[in-house]
Design a protein around this motif. Structure first.
Motif, short mmCIF file in Angstrom:
data_model
loop_
_atom_site.label_atom_id
_atom_site.label_comp_id
_atom_site.label_asym_id
_atom_site.label_seq_id
_atom_site.Cartn_x
_atom_site.Cartn_y
_atom_site.Cartn_z
N THR A 35 9.54 1.61 -14.64
CA THR A 35 8.36 2.75 -14.57
C THR A 35 8.36 3.37 -13.27
OG1 THR A 35 7.00 1.61 -16.01
CG2 THR A 35 6.18 3.44 -14.72
N LEU A 36 8.63 2.99 -12.45
CA LEU A 36 8.87 3.48 -10.84
C LEU A 36 10.02 4.31 -10.73
CD1 LEU A 36 7.51 3.83 -7.94
CD2 LEU A 36 8.88 1.62 -7.40
N TYR A 37 11.05 3.72 -11.44
CA TYR A 37 12.24 4.59 -11.43
C TYR A 37 12.08 5.56 -12.03
CZ TYR A 37 17.07 5.78 -12.29
OH TYR A 37 18.29 6.62 -12.40
N ARG A 38 11.66 5.73 -13.10
CA ARG A 38 11.48 7.05 -13.96
C ARG A 38 10.74 7.96 -13.04
NH1 ARG A 38 9.05 5.03 -18.05
NH2 ARG A 38 6.82 5.75 -17.43
N ASN A 39 9.51 7.49 -12.71
CA ASN A 39 8.69 8.49 -11.94
C ASN A 39 9.06 8.86 -10.40
OD1 ASN A 39 6.67 7.92 -13.91
ND2 ASN A 39 5.43 6.42 -13.01
N LEU A 40 9.86 7.76 -10.03
CA LEU A 40 10.28 8.48 -8.62
C LEU A 40 11.50 9.67 -8.88
CD1 LEU A 40 9.93 7.79 -5.78
CD2 LEU A 40 11.60 5.91 -5.88
N LEU A 41 12.27 9.22 -9.72
CA LEU A 41 13.54 10.04 -10.13
C LEU A 41 13.04 11.47 -10.46
CD1 LEU A 41 16.36 10.67 -10.52
CD2 LEU A 41 16.30 9.74 -13.02
N GLU A 42 11.95 11.58 -11.35
CA GLU A 42 11.21 12.91 -11.70
C GLU A 42 10.84 13.57 -10.39
OE1 GLU A 42 7.29 14.09 -14.33
OE2 GLU A 42 8.59 12.50 -15.10
N LYS A 43 10.17 12.84 -9.56
CA LYS A 43 9.54 13.29 -8.25
C LYS A 43 10.68 13.89 -7.41
CE LYS A 43 6.33 12.19 -4.48
NZ LYS A 43 5.59 10.89 -3.84
N SER A 44 11.46 13.04 -7.41
CA SER A 44 12.63 13.22 -6.43
C SER A 44 13.60 14.38 -6.95
CB SER A 44 13.49 12.06 -6.08
OG SER A 44 12.87 11.03 -5.55
N ARG A 45 13.56 14.51 -8.17
CA ARG A 45 14.56 15.80 -8.55
C ARG A 45 13.44 16.95 -8.25
NH1 ARG A 45 16.62 13.19 -14.35
NH2 ARG A 45 18.64 12.99 -13.68
N ALA A 46 12.44 16.89 -8.63
CA ALA A 46 11.44 18.22 -8.42
C ALA A 46 11.57 18.53 -6.95
CB ALA A 46 9.97 17.89 -8.96
N GLN A 47 11.31 17.46 -6.30
CA GLN A 47 11.34 17.86 -4.85
C GLN A 47 12.62 18.27 -4.29
OE1 GLN A 47 10.00 14.21 -2.86
NE2 GLN A 47 7.98 14.36 -3.02
N LEU A 48 13.60 17.87 -4.78
CA LEU A 48 15.09 18.22 -4.39
C LEU A 48 15.25 19.87 -4.78
CD1 LEU A 48 17.66 17.77 -2.96
CD2 LEU A 48 18.61 16.71 -5.09
N GLN A 49 14.76 20.04 -6.18
CA GLN A 49 14.88 21.29 -6.76
C GLN A 49 14.32 22.37 -5.97
OE1 GLN A 49 17.26 21.89 -9.22
NE2 GLN A 49 16.97 24.00 -8.64
N HIS A 50 13.07 22.04 -5.40
CA HIS A 50 12.14 23.00 -4.84
C HIS A 50 12.58 23.12 -3.61
CE1 HIS A 50 8.49 24.61 -3.22
NE2 HIS A 50 8.32 23.64 -2.41
N LYS A 51 13.24 22.16 -2.87
CA LYS A 51 13.97 22.41 -1.63
C LYS A 51 14.94 23.46 -1.88
CE LYS A 51 12.61 18.17 0.58
NZ LYS A 51 13.21 16.54 1.01
N MET A 52 15.98 23.09 -2.74
CA MET A 52 16.84 24.11 -3.19
C MET A 52 16.60 25.59 -3.20
SD MET A 52 19.37 21.50 -5.25
CE MET A 52 20.97 22.75 -5.25
N ASN A 53 15.48 25.67 -4.12
CA ASN A 53 14.91 26.60 -4.52
C ASN A 53 14.55 27.71 -3.36
OD1 ASN A 53 15.52 26.35 -7.14
ND2 ASN A 53 13.46 25.82 -7.78
N ARG A 54 13.78 27.30 -2.32
CA ARG A 54 13.24 27.58 -1.27
C ARG A 54 14.45 28.01 -0.30
NH1 ARG A 54 8.43 24.97 1.89
NH2 ARG A 54 10.21 23.39 1.97
N LEU A 55 15.27 27.06 -0.21
CA LEU A 55 16.63 27.56 0.57
C LEU A 55 17.27 28.73 0.06
CD1 LEU A 55 17.88 24.22 1.82
CD2 LEU A 55 16.69 26.02 3.12
N ASP A 56 17.51 28.65 -1.42
CA ASP A 56 18.53 29.65 -2.15
C ASP A 56 17.60 30.82 -1.74
OD1 ASP A 56 20.85 30.35 -3.55
OD2 ASP A 56 19.24 30.52 -5.12
N SER A 57 16.39 30.74 -2.17
CA SER A 57 15.45 32.23 -2.01
C SER A 57 15.54 32.73 -0.68
CB SER A 57 14.13 31.69 -2.18
OG SER A 57 13.32 33.02 -2.17
#
Length: 1476
Positions: A35-57
């Motif tokens: 459960t922790l892996y699933r939640n942490l992966l989802e959260k990490s992906r979202a955070q990473l994507q958010h960081k990438m989107n901001r940098l890309d923007s």
């Protein structure tokens, strides 16, 4: 995930073996990891994507910036042209406005003149109007009076008046006056008689109406004159006088008077009213003129405002245009700044995007490891975390056929948090070591409730600082605890449950497992439905250093080990040392660290804001001044930080260089804390907290000798800290443990300073030596020579055995010296270091090891450590406080409370004054104690709580109560506690919290015959000696009784040679025996006889004998009494011990003086023992001390370079060695088939083979299981753990010993005996002929063999077995001198004598030779004889035991010949032993 789970299981088993910590994994743990892996992966992906989107923007925005700048330049040119046109229009409007303003000004002046005129007229009118109003105000009361007079008139009284036929003159005058005033058109009637008046009145109603409607403001002058002159001047014309005649006439009189007066005033007002009217007309004219002027002026103003509005509009447009131009110019400037400023950011962000892209590929693997880290690592120490993460999990993932991509050098902490957050944690008080950072990351990420193990309170301190006011702190059992939790559940707050015990209240079960109901909206707490807010957080906390939480609780929580680490503590203590010694440095360091942390946080915030604004910006964002300024602030801050970082690095280097000078003191202090923290392994009463250690540490720095030279000062600090910790710790240690503590401290300090070798220390403590079969030098026993041979195989000791053989006389001097520790070793061995000298002396003189260790401590640490005197209680009391109680660890025969009462009297605290409360616990006194504690904390009293060990169930409550009563208490409040240590760890009941916070004090009675005899006499007084009529006999016998008491109590220190069992003889036994003595002597006064037998029976069988359970001990007690209770004492011819005769008849003080003057110095002969008994006692003490030191050593592989083998390595090596040597089991079917004879000896042989098989099978099975467990192929059980521990400690495992026989030997020696036993059985089972000489010690059941001797002879001679006994003859030969067994009976060997020796030539028991503790017996010939034929004269009934432990290892009794009285050998504790 499955591999992680199983590897954690294996690590947990290892953790349990090495650290004795219990870490459980359950299926629930595995599911929660998923459960922790699933939640942490989802959260990490979202955070990473958010960081990438901001940098890309951000990067996209930067790319469009240059193009936007050109558009802005074109826009700026058109804005300049528009601005010029607007300027021209505004100038034309300004001229027009000037002309219009002049016209308006002239008209405004004319209007102002008219307005002034109108104002003057208005002022005049106001004055005149006021005058008129004043005059009228005077007339109004008169009018009111007239009206009031009319109101008195009515039809009745007027009719009555009219009816008067001839009224008085006054009434007639009133009527006449009224007629004149009412005369029509002012014609005054001439006839004003009463008759005319009555006619004038006519109808009453009409007359009354005429009065009321009279025109009072227009009275004809003629009428007025007549009335005034003819009537009003008449004094009788007054309402009061007229009223006496007629009420109606009086009313008419009043009306007449008031109407006339009103009219007169009204006439004065008329001219003024005319003037007022004229003035109003003038005002109206002037006002009309003014209004005309104002209207014209308003028209001009409106025209001017219209032009002004046009001007303002034009000006606004111009300003707007100017601002637009400025903005455009500024935007272009900002854009240039943005482009220029973001060039470096562009590069950095581009690199970050590349990194994020790589991270995206490795995210699954990284998060997999990180989630496993969070799920399982919390309870492990740093060593196990590194081992699992780096050496197990990562290699496993990379070894898969389809390898999981991972980030190189993956740091799970950086996956869970960032530098800025970590910096904030440090600012909030989180220790600055790696393990603490990992713990904080796990705590903030875990989805299970965190349960922190925090014995030093560092974790809870950080949590309190981090959450501050948002935190609710409770303790289980505290009043209102559940209410606080319920409120927090409703409002979504964070709750910390402090000081959690190992067993948690079941009421919390739904909360711990989050068993919500009604779609997750409620949760049951104590049977009550509570609203469950999803923001609620629970943190569990325990102060227990090594709790054993059940698996179900560990499955519901994430255990996090916040126990302080040596490195972390060293850094903290270094900070304290430097802040005290160089506050400027530490302040600068602290400021620098805080500043750096602040910069990290600020940089992170600036960058986040910058990227957020860039991402949120749409279209033309170049006008966003804040954005550019934010960037420039970021850049400026970054540049500033870079400068500061460079400056800080240089400062840090200087600071660290200066701080490093003080590190030795911090290292020493950290080492000492972990040394004293480990003392609980010796005795669970020895508990110390970091808080109290810090207090000792700081006081030590205060007392350290000052020196300008830093290095000298640091040495002084280290020494002061060491000595202070020694004093603080040793005051709470029993005497037997003080040398252990000192030796351990000295060894650890020298190891830290690399002055001694770890492998040599390991050898000294473990001492894996085997006894030799022969000794080439006569002054060394076989065991000592075996030790020398083993030592000679170690590097650095090569040739030791040869040197001893070649120069025996020099070495004999060492062996036979009374103080060998002070002698120099012969030859080149005099150059050995102190540790090597210890190793050699342990082989040569094991009995002197305590003295040798003391000398080692003295040489390495200083004489003051071994010669230190006990601190006075008053000095110890100074360190106490309301939160620091004093705990007296009780010893028999000592009353520590006398010191408390004595100091209390001095300071004004006593029971009589009600300021000292003494509560003896037990029998329901807990409630009383609670009340007393609460009251004392308020009023500043002292409280003594005696025997807390008797109320085990209440002690957790006492622990909490001591903590709460100390808060906001009176500064004088103190608590003194007494308690006995438990006889074994399993029975220990005193909570760790009480012991940690208390100042522990041990007070032991003095030992030795002298002190004990004085103490025994001290139970009596001169009155006691005087109370018996047979005074001389009573006094002599009482003194002998005291000597007997001292003998039996002090003899216990010699262990099993003193008494087989340890008996609780007490002063109560002595005092009761004295009473019995008094009563018996008084009863027999008539016959003047002493009932010796009765008294000896009472003392030996009941008073003291009542404690005794062993038959041989009972024999010893009776023998003592027979020796001491003898008529010779009355003749002063009784020797109580060598050199000490029973005293003559003396008084009480005389007996004490006699003891001091005549009692020999302490030695075993005082008790009838041989001096060897002291050597044996010292040897046992030394062995126990070294065994305790071995237990204090860390059992892991992280002990630094040059360390001995790790636990697993050593145990694996031992397993392989044993399995290689172990023989095969005996084939019982094959053996039994060899002979058909079943005589007693053959049956014994069968039994021994069967017993050996059981043992061999158990050894092989358990070793194979342990081997598989160490390899991780089997789950590690407690049985395996015990086996591993025993093998590591060179001890015989309990599971083996249970199937074998009692032994005190080391594992190597025991195994050697086992091999010898197998060899004997091999020989015996060849032809089943009784061996020539039977090795009795090698048999599992020697009793069965000796019984077989009885049976075989009984059968042969057909004698009844119950009428037979064993007879023993000690031969003059040794085993090798015999080639065949005797015709009947058997030869046996392998026996040793303790307490004496066998004189082979004389064939009797004789005095032992000094330092020959257990000389071997020659071969014994045992045979059976009828009991009545056995000659028992001049024999000593000698017990045979398996080991030196005696007692339960009893085997048989053999009668040995003696020339001396048997009592000599009884009190000497002589016995035969099968194993030494």
């Amino acid at each position: 995930m499955a591999y992680v789970h199983t590897s954690v299981n294996q690590a947990s088993e290892k953790y349990q073996r090495n650290e004795k910590r219990y870490n459980y994994t359950t299926p629930k743990s595995f599911l929660q990891q998923i459960t922790l892996y699933r939640n942490l992966l989802e959260k990490s992906r979202a955070q990473l994507q958010h960081k990438m989107n901001r940098l890309d923007s951000g990067l996209q925005k930067l790319q469009t910036t240059a193009a936007q700048v050109e558009d802005l330049k074109d826009k700026l040119a058109s804005q300049d042209a528009e601005l010029t046109l607007k300027n021209e229009n505004i100038e034309a409007l300004i001229a027009k406005i000037g002309q219009q303003t002049e016209r308006v000004s002239s008209k405004r002046e004319a209007a102002d003149v008219e307005a002034q005129k109108v104002a003057v007229i208005q002022a005049e009118i106001a004055v005149k109007q006021k005058e008129c109003e004043n005059d009228l105000s005077k007339a109004e009361p008169l009018l009111a009076a007239a009206t009031a007079a009319l109101n008195t008139l009515n039809k009745v009284n007027l009719t009555e008046l009219k009816a008067f036929p001839n009224p008085p003159a006054a009434v007639i005058n009133v009527a006449a006056a009224v007629m004149v005033l009412l005369a029509p058109r002012g014609r005054v009637p001439k006839d004003r008689s009463w008759k005319a008046a009555r006619a004038f009145m006519g109808k009453v109603d009409d007359f009354l109406q005429a009065l009321m409607s009279y025109d009072k403001e227009h009275i004809p002058e003629s009428c007025l004159t007549v009335v005034k002159q003819e009537y009003l001047r008449n004094p009788d014309f007054h309402p009061d006088l007229v009223w006496t005649k007629s009420t109606a006439a009086a009313g008419l009189c009043a009306w007449t008077i008031n109407i006339v007066r009103y009219y007169e005033i009204y006439c004065e007002v008329i001219p003024k009213r005319h003037a007022l009217s004229q003035a109003n007309a003038e005002l109206e004219t002037a006002t009309a003129k003014l209004l005309a002027l104002q209207k014209k002026l308003a028209d001009l103003d409106a025209s001017l405002q219209s032009i002004t509005a046009q001007y303002e509009m034009a000006t606004a447009e111009k300003i707007s245009c100017q601002e637009e131009v400025m903005r455009t110019t500024q935007t272009i400037e900002l854009a240039n700044r943005l482009v220029k400023g973001l060039m470096s950011e562009k590069e950095r962000w581009s690199l970050k995007i590349v990194q994020f892209e790589k991270q995206k590929k490795t995210l699954c693997g990284d998060v997999l490891l990180t989630s496993a880290f969070v799920s399982y690592m919390g309870y492990f120490t740093s060593q196990y975390r590194v081992e699992l993460f780096n050496n197990k999990w990562i290699p496993f993932l990379r070894s898969l056929k389809v390898s999981v991509p991972l980030t190189d050098g993956l740091d799970p902490v950086l996956m869970l948090t960032d530098d800025a957050t970590v910096a904030a944690w440090h600012n909030q008080g989180l220790p600055n070591d790696r393990m603490s950072i990992e713990n904080a990351a796990i705590l903030t990420t875990s989805e299970r409730w965190p349960l922190i193990i925090d014995p030093q309170q560092q974790g809870i301190k950080w949590i309190r600082n981090q959450l501050a006011s948002e935190l609710r702190v409770v303790q289980l059992g505290q009043k209102g605890c559940l209410d606080v939790i319920e409120q927090a559940l409703v409002f979504g707050e964070t709750v910390v449950i402090e000081n959690l015990p190992e067993k948690v209240d079941p009421v919390l079960e739904p909360l711990l497992s989050r068993k919500t109901i009604k779609q997750g909206r409620y949760i049951l707490i104590g049977g009550k439905e509570c609203t469950y807010n999803s923001n609620f957080k629970l943190i569990l906390h325990t102060k227990l250093a090594n709790p054993h939480f059940p698996p179900e609780l560990q499955a519901q929580t994430t255990l996090i080990n916040f126990t302080v680490t040596p490195k972390g503590l060293e850094e903290q203590l270094l900070g304290q040392v430097v802040s005290r010694e160089r506050p400027d440095l530490e302040e600068l360091k602290t400021k620098l660290t805080t500043q750096q942390n602040h910069f990290k946080i600020e940089l992170r915030r600036f960058e986040d804001d910058l990227l957020s604004r860039l991402s949120a910006a749409h279209g033309n964002f170049l006008g966003d001044i804040f954005l550019v300024e934010q960037l420039e602030n970021t850049k400026t801050t970054a540049a500033h930080i870079q400068c500061k970082v460079a400056e800080a690095r240089e400062n840090e280097r200087k600071i660290n260089e200066a701080r490093e000078l003080y590190r030795p003191a911090a290292e020493r202090a950290s080492l000492l804390f972990f040394i004293i923290d480990n003392l609980s392994k010796i005795n669970l009463m020895y508990q110390f907290s970091l808080k109290t250690f810090n207090s000792v540490f700081n006081k030590a720095m205060e007392r350290a000798e000052w020196d300008e030279d830093v290095r000298t000062r640091v040495c002084s600090l280290s020494e002061a800290i060491t000595y202070s910790v020694f004093l603080y710790t040793s005051q709470g240690l029993f005497e037997r443990d003080k040398l252990t503590f000192l030796s351990h401290t000295a060894f650890q300090i020298q190891l830290k300073e690399k002055l001694i070798d770890m492998q040599e220390l390991d050898f000294l403590l473990r001492y894996p030596v085997e006894a030799s079969k022969v000794s080439p030098v006569p002054f060394l026993s076989m065991s000592a020579w075996g030790a020398i041979k083993t030592i000679s195989t170690i590097e650095g000791f090569s040739g030791l055995d040869r040197d001893i053989e070649s120069s025996p006389n020099r070495w004999r001097k060492i062996v036979e010296s009374s103080c060998p520790e002070n002698e120099r070793l012969p030859q080149d061995w005099k150059n050995t270091n102190s540790l090597q000298r210890l190793i050699i002396l342990r082989a040569l003189r094991p009995d002197r090891m305590t003295y040798t260790l003391r000398k080692f401590v003295e040489e390495s640490m200083g004489a003051k450590y071994v010669d230190s005197a006990r601190l006075e209680f008053e000095r110890l009391f100074e360190d106490s406080s309301p939160s620091t109680p004093v705990f007296f660890i009780l010893s028999p025969g000592v009353d520590p409370l006398r010191d408390v009462e004595k100091l209390g009297l001095k300071l004004g605290f006593s029971i009589d004054q009600g300021t000292l409360h003494n509560v003896s616990l037990g029998q329901g006194q807990e409630i009383v104690a609670e009340r007393v504690l609460r009251n004392a904390s308020k009023h500043g009293h002292w409280v003594i709580l005696q025997n807390v060990h008797l109320v085990a169930q209440w002690l957790p409550s006492l622990d909490a109560l001591l903590e709460t009563t100390a808060v906001d208490s009176n500064p004088s409040y103190r608590v003194f506690i007494t308690g006995e240590p438990a006889p074994c760890p399993e029975q220990h009941v005193i909570p760790r919290g009480i012991l940690e916070n208390a100042i522990k004090i041990t007070d032991e009675p003095p030992t030795g015959m002298n002190a004990s005899l004085h103490a025994a006499l001290g139970n009596f007084s001169q009155d006691t000696l005087d109370m018996c009529s047979r005074e001389q006999e009573f006094n002599s016998m009482l003194f002998s009784l005291c000597f007997f008491h001292s003998c039996v109590t002090e003899r216990r220190k010699f262990g099993p040679q003193g008494w087989n069992n340890n008996y609780p003889f007490s002063t109560g036994d002595l005092t009761i025996s004295a009473n019995v003595l008094y009563n018996y002597l008084e009863t027999n006064t008539k016959f003047m006889q002493v009932p010796w037998e009765d008294l000896c029976y009472l003392f030996g069988e009941i008073m003291y004998g009542g404690h005794i359970t062993d038959v041989w001990d009972r024999r010893l007690c009776k023998t003592y009494l027979q020796e001491f209770m003898h008529p010779k004492m009355f003749e002063m011819d009784l020797s109580l011990c060598p050199g000490f005769l029973s005293p003559p008849f003396l008084d009480y003080t005389g007996y004490h003086h006699y003891i001091d003057e005549h009692l020999p110095s302490e030695n075993p002969t005082l008790y009838g023992l041989h001096p060897n008994a002291e050597l044996e006692c010292l040897t046992v003490t030394s062995d126990n001390l070294l065994k305790a030191l071995l237990e204090l050593q860390p059992q892991n592989s992280s002990r630094g370079e040059g360390a001995a083998q790790s636990t697993e390595e050593k145990v694996t090596s031992i397993i392989e060695d044993i399995l290689d040597k172990l023989p095969e089991e005996y084939n019982m079917a094959e053996i039994m088939a060899k002979t058909t004879e079943r005589n007693p000896y053959t049956l014994v042989c069968f039994q021994e083979c069967e017993r050996m098989n059981l043992l061999l099978v158990e050894i092989k099975k358990s070793l194979h299981e342990l081997d598989l467990g160490l390899k991780g192929e089997l789950t590690f059980s407690s049985r395996m753990e015990n086996l591993q521990s025993a093998l590591f400690m060179e001890q015989v495992p309990d599971s083996w010993a249970r199937l074998a026989y009692s032994s005190t030997k080391t594992l190597a020696q025991w195994l050697n005996d086992l091999m010898c036993s197998c060899h004997e059985l091999d020989s015996w089972t060849q032809d089943f002929v009784l061996p020539a000489v039977v090795w009795l010690s090698g048999l599992f059941n020697p009793q069965s063999f000796l019984t077989a001797v009885l049976q075989s002879i009984a059968r042969k001679n057909k004698w009844p077995l119950d009428k037979m006994t064993l007879s023993v003859d000690v031969t003059k030969k040794m085993k090798d001198d015999f080639g065949h067994p005797p015709r009947e009976g058997a030869y046996i060997h392998g026996l040793f004598m303790e307490g004496a020796r066998w004189d082979t030539q004389a064939g009797v028991i004789s005095e032992a030779v000094l330092r020959e503790l257990t000389p071997a017996m020659p071969v014994l010939y045992v045979r059976a004889v009828p009991t009545e034929e056995r000659d028992i004269s001049n024999t000593f009934e000698c017990p045979v035991y398996r080991t030196k432990q005696r007692g339960h290892t009893y085997v048989w009794t053999l009668r040995l010949r003696t020339k001396q009285p048997a009592t000599k050998w009884i009190v000497a504790g002589v016995a035969l032993l099968l194993s030494v």
